[in-house]
Every structure is written in structure tokens, then in C-alpha cells.
Write an enzyme that holds these catalytic residues in place. Structure first.
Site, PDB file in Angstrom:
ATOM      1  N   ASP A  64       1.068  -1.015   0.079  1.00 43.93           N
ATOM      2  CA  ASP A  64       0.027   0.019  -0.093  1.00 43.93           C
ATOM      3  C   ASP A  64       0.989   1.525   0.003  1.00 43.93           C
ATOM      4  OD1 ASP A  64      -1.554   1.766   0.694  1.00 43.93           O
ATOM      5  OD2 ASP A  64      -2.776   0.749   2.138  1.00 43.93           O
ATOM      6  N   TYR A 156      -7.960  15.618  -5.686  1.00 42.27           N
ATOM      7  CA  TYR A 156      -7.174  15.246  -6.759  1.00 42.27           C
ATOM      8  C   TYR A 156      -6.376  16.274  -7.474  1.00 42.27           C
ATOM      9  CZ  TYR A 156      -6.085  12.355 -10.835  1.00 42.27           C
ATOM     10  OH  TYR A 156      -5.160  11.363 -11.687  1.00 42.27           O
ATOM     11  N   ALA A 159      -3.749  17.449  -4.876  1.00 41.68           N
ATOM     12  CA  ALA A 159      -3.006  15.985  -4.612  1.00 41.68           C
ATOM     13  C   ALA A 159      -2.111  15.657  -5.796  1.00 41.68           C
ATOM     14  CB  ALA A 159      -2.958  14.733  -4.331  1.00 41.68           C
ATOM     15  N   ILE A 189      -7.717   9.345 -20.441  1.00 40.28           N
ATOM     16  CA  ILE A 189      -7.115   7.982 -20.525  1.00 40.28           C
ATOM     17  C   ILE A 189      -8.046   7.155 -20.581  1.00 40.28           C
ATOM     18  CG2 ILE A 189      -5.833   6.480 -20.852  1.00 40.28           C
ATOM     19  CD1 ILE A 189      -4.693   9.520 -21.446  1.00 40.28           C
TER      20      ILE A 189
HETATM   21  P1  NDP Z   1      -6.976   1.942 -12.447  1.00 37.58           P
HETATM   22  O1  NDP Z   1      -7.950   3.117 -11.243  1.00 37.58           O
HETATM   23  O2  NDP Z   1      -7.018   1.834 -13.387  1.00 37.58           O
HETATM   24  O3  NDP Z   1      -5.548   2.163 -11.512  1.00 37.58           O
HETATM   25  C1  NDP Z   1      -4.485   2.619 -10.536  1.00 37.58           C
HETATM   26  C2  NDP Z   1      -3.531   1.349 -10.174  1.00 37.58           C
HETATM   27  O4  NDP Z   1      -3.187   2.437  -8.732  1.00 37.58           O
HETATM   28  C3  NDP Z   1      -3.930   0.276  -9.892  1.00 37.58           C
HETATM   29  O5  NDP Z   1      -2.896  -0.869 -10.097  1.00 37.58           O
HETATM   30  C4  NDP Z   1      -4.161  -0.353  -8.238  1.00 37.58           C
HETATM   31  O6  NDP Z   1      -4.338  -1.500  -7.442  1.00 37.58           O
HETATM   32  C5  NDP Z   1      -3.488   1.004  -7.785  1.00 37.58           C
HETATM   33  N1  NDP Z   1      -3.346   1.542  -6.432  1.00 37.58           N
HETATM   34  C6  NDP Z   1      -4.358   2.496  -5.967  1.00 37.58           C
HETATM   35  N2  NDP Z   1      -4.457   2.688  -5.310  1.00 37.58           N
HETATM   36  C7  NDP Z   1      -3.212   1.780  -4.567  1.00 37.58           C
HETATM   37  C8  NDP Z   1      -2.405   1.801  -2.917  1.00 37.58           C
HETATM   38  N3  NDP Z   1      -3.223   2.678  -1.597  1.00 37.58           N
HETATM   39  N4  NDP Z   1      -1.034   1.525  -3.507  1.00 37.58           N
HETATM   40  C9  NDP Z   1      -0.411   0.842  -4.206  1.00 37.58           C
HETATM   41  N5  NDP Z   1      -1.375   0.815  -5.378  1.00 37.58           N
HETATM   42  C10 NDP Z   1      -2.642   1.234  -5.090  1.00 37.58           C
HETATM   43  O7  NDP Z   1      -5.831   3.967 -12.328  1.00 37.58           O
HETATM   44  P2  NDP Z   1      -5.036   4.872 -14.148  1.00 37.58           P
HETATM   45  O8  NDP Z   1      -3.945   3.619 -14.543  1.00 37.58           O
HETATM   46  O9  NDP Z   1      -6.679   5.340 -14.563  1.00 37.58           O
HETATM   47  O10 NDP Z   1      -4.219   5.860 -13.225  1.00 37.58           O
HETATM   48  C11 NDP Z   1      -3.172   6.221 -13.061  1.00 37.58           C
HETATM   49  C12 NDP Z   1      -2.443   6.890 -12.280  1.00 37.58           C
HETATM   50  O11 NDP Z   1      -2.136   7.994 -13.274  1.00 37.58           O
HETATM   51  C13 NDP Z   1      -2.773   7.518 -11.122  1.00 37.58           C
HETATM   52  O12 NDP Z   1      -2.059   7.994 -10.546  1.00 37.58           O
HETATM   53  C14 NDP Z   1      -4.103   8.651 -11.306  1.00 37.58           C
HETATM   54  O13 NDP Z   1      -3.904   9.494 -11.278  1.00 37.58           O
HETATM   55  C15 NDP Z   1      -3.167   9.120 -13.581  1.00 37.58           C
HETATM   56  N6  NDP Z   1      -4.514   9.776 -13.780  1.00 37.58           N
HETATM   57  C16 NDP Z   1      -4.792   8.849 -14.598  1.00 37.58           C
HETATM   58  C17 NDP Z   1      -5.768   9.245 -15.422  1.00 37.58           C
HETATM   59  C18 NDP Z   1      -7.033   8.918 -16.615  1.00 37.58           C
HETATM   60  O14 NDP Z   1      -7.406   9.388 -17.239  1.00 37.58           O
HETATM   61  N7  NDP Z   1      -7.085   7.463 -16.748  1.00 37.58           N
HETATM   62  C19 NDP Z   1      -5.443  10.788 -16.027  1.00 37.58           C
HETATM   63  C20 NDP Z   1      -4.391  11.389 -15.504  1.00 37.58           C
HETATM   64  C21 NDP Z   1      -3.647  11.210 -13.973  1.00 37.58           C
HETATM   65  P3  NDP Z   1      -4.456  -2.112  -7.433  1.00 37.58           P
HETATM   66  O15 NDP Z   1      -6.016  -2.582  -8.431  1.00 37.58           O
HETATM   67  O16 NDP Z   1      -3.901  -4.006  -6.844  1.00 37.58           O
HETATM   68  O17 NDP Z   1      -6.026  -2.055  -5.824  1.00 37.58           O
END
Ligand code: NDP
Length: 248
Positions: A64, A156, A159, A189
């Protein structure tokens, strides 16, 4: 030409979405991959096999990012198994979208602690190692939300803006040690984070994107490969948009 051949990367939140695409792209580019996941064990196991099939080494660790001790353990395990780490991608992130008047303190805390706190925890855990060997590349996943502010995302946006400030300050602090720090700011995305939006909301969003489409996780991953490669040695302290022109 494999641009990350012989390098090792730690990628947080590798089990799904952009993190998953980064794991695959880094492996295709020749890097060994250590990735973390929080809840998605099955997806993590599948991804590990996919990565190893590409002929590089892979280690999936449940951790985490909110917990500093767990982050220290991830870094220690990575060095134990791979002896060297070259790249850290702080990708793990969550949203808890609500108007501020409805937002609970726990919605605020969870989003700040995961996105911004997680970036601090992992970077703090690894930075001394990078400084000692005078090399390292850190990529922090921010968002256009941190650049322009998006309603219902005060937690968000705060952050993600914090991640940009963190990246710029650290980039200046460690540049003389050959450690580079950049923030990547994706627009919308196509991942679970965006798939969960109502179809009519998505269509409304697309109207405002100059490119008239939602981006793909693989496109963000390719930008990260470039930043991590020896093709970007003079790039540090940037907040790079990848958003189809949205925040122009
Ligand atoms: P997803 O929700 O598809 O995936 C999130 C990932 O983060 C998962 O692998 C999840 O793991 C992991 N995660 C969440 N909480 C924790 C935690 N406490 N500890 C460890 N791992 C954690 O998100 P996206 O792929 O869309 O986003 C990835 C990044 O890109 C993020 O930082 C997001 O803010 C950023 N972003 C995304 C955008 C979008 O449009 N999608 C746009 C701009 C930025 P698990 O599944 O195992 O819980």
C-alpha cells in the site's frame, strides 16, 4: 534497439490501467520490472507471467503506497533481488470525486495520502540509493487536473498539483547528482478510472478535447519509456502534458 536494456524499474500500481501499460512497455524496452499492487492480486499474477514471457525479470509485490514502512520494504526487496534500480515510476493513484460541500474528511485524506503521500513515501525510500550512485530517474504521475483544476476533484487536483510542486523542487535538489525527476500530466485516458464514468458524461468530455478522443494507457507508457531512457538525459523538472490538447 531496446532503449531500457539492462535497467530495472519500480512501478507502483502496476496491476491495472496506466501502470500496467508502463510495466508492459518497460519490459518490451528491455527493463526488469518490479511492480506493486494493492488489491488486484489476480491481475498482478497474470501480468507477472506476461512480463516474464518478454524475456525480462519481474517481481510483483503487494504494498500500500500510503504506508511508508511498506514502501521501504518494496525498495529494499527490489535492491535485494536486482542489486540495482534505475527508475521509479510513482503511478498508483485513486479518485474520490465529489463537490467540496459533500466531501468527507476521509475522501480528502484517502486521495491526498495515496496520490501525494504515496509519491513521497516511495521517493523518500529510494532517493538515498539514487544519490549514492549518482544516477536515477523518477517519473511521477500527475494529471491535467493538477494543472487546471477540475470541479468535483478538489482533493485530486490538490494532490496532483502537489505532485508537480514536489517533482520540480526535488528535480532542482538532485539534478547535480544526475538524478532526474519529471511529472507526467495525462488528460482523460481509457482505464477503469475513466471507464466508470457514465457514457453521456464521457461524450460530453470528448467534445472539449481538441483531439476528440480519449487517450490510451499505452500512449502514456511510451512517454514514460522515453523519459526513463538515455534519450532524455537533459530533461528534468518538467510537468509534461499528454492530453490531446485538453489543457492547452
Ligand atoms: P486505475 O484505477 O486503472 O489503476 C490504479 C492503480 O493504482 C491500480 O494498479 C491500483 O492497484 C493502484 N493503487 C491504487 N491505490 C493503491 C495503493 N494504496 N497502493 C498501491 N497501489 C494502489 O488508474 P489509472 O491507470 O487510470 O491511473 C494511474 C495513474 O494515472 C493515477 O495516478 C491517476 O491519478 C493518473 N491519471 C489517470 C488518468 C486517467 O484518465 N485514467 C488521467 C490523469 C492521471 P490495485 O488494483 O491492486 O488496487
Amino acid at each position: 534497439m531496446k532503449e531500457l536494456k539492462g535497467k530495472t524499474a519500480i512501478i507502483t500500481g502496476g496491476s491495472r490501467g496506466i501502470g500496467r501499460a508502463c510495466c508492459s512497455a518497460f519490459a518490451s524496452a528491455g527493463a526488469n520490472v518490479v511492480f506493486t499492487y494493492n488489491k488486484s492480486k489476480k491481475e498482478a499474477e497474470e501480468l507477472s507471467k506476461e512480463i516474464e514471457a518478454q524475456g525480462v525479470r519481474c517481481l510483483a509485490l503487494q504494498s500500500d503506497v500510503k504506508d511508508y514502512e511498506q514502501c521501504k520494504k518494496v525498495v529494499a526487496t527490489a535492491y535485494e533481488k536486482f542489486s540495482d534500480v534505475d527508475i521509479l515510476v510513482n503511478n498508483a493513484g485513486i479518485v474520490r470525486d465529489k463537490a467540496l460541500m459533500m466531501m468527507l474528511p476521509e475522501d480528502w485524506k484517502e486521495v491526498i495520502d495515496t496520490n501525494l503521500g504515496g509519491t513521497f513515501n516511495m521517493t523518500r525510500a529510494i532517493i538515498t540509493n539514487f544519490l549514492k550512485v549518482k544516477k536515477g530517474c523518477i517519473i511521477n504521475m500527475s494529471s491535467v487536473s493538477g494543472l487546471v483544476g477540475i470541479p468535483r476533484q478538489t482533493n485530486y487536483s490538490a494532490a496532483k498539483a502537489g505532485i508537480i510542486g514536489f517533482s520540480k523542487a526535488l528535480a532542482k535538489e538532485v539534478a547535480a547528482y544526475n538524478v532526474r525527476v519529471n511529472a507526467v500530466c495525462p488528460g482523460y485516458i481509457e482505464t477503469d478510472m475513466v471507464k466508470s464514468l457514465r457514457e453521456d458524461v464521457k461524450q460530453e468530455i470528448v467534445k472539449y478535447i481538441p483531439a476528440k478522443k480519449i487517450g490510451k494507457p499505452e500512449e502514456v507508457a511510451q512517454l514514460c519509456v522515453f523519459l526513463a531512457s538515455d534519450k532524455a538525459p537533459y530533461m528534468t523538472g518538467n510537468a509534461i502534458r499528454i492530453d490531446g490538447g485538453l489543457a492547452t
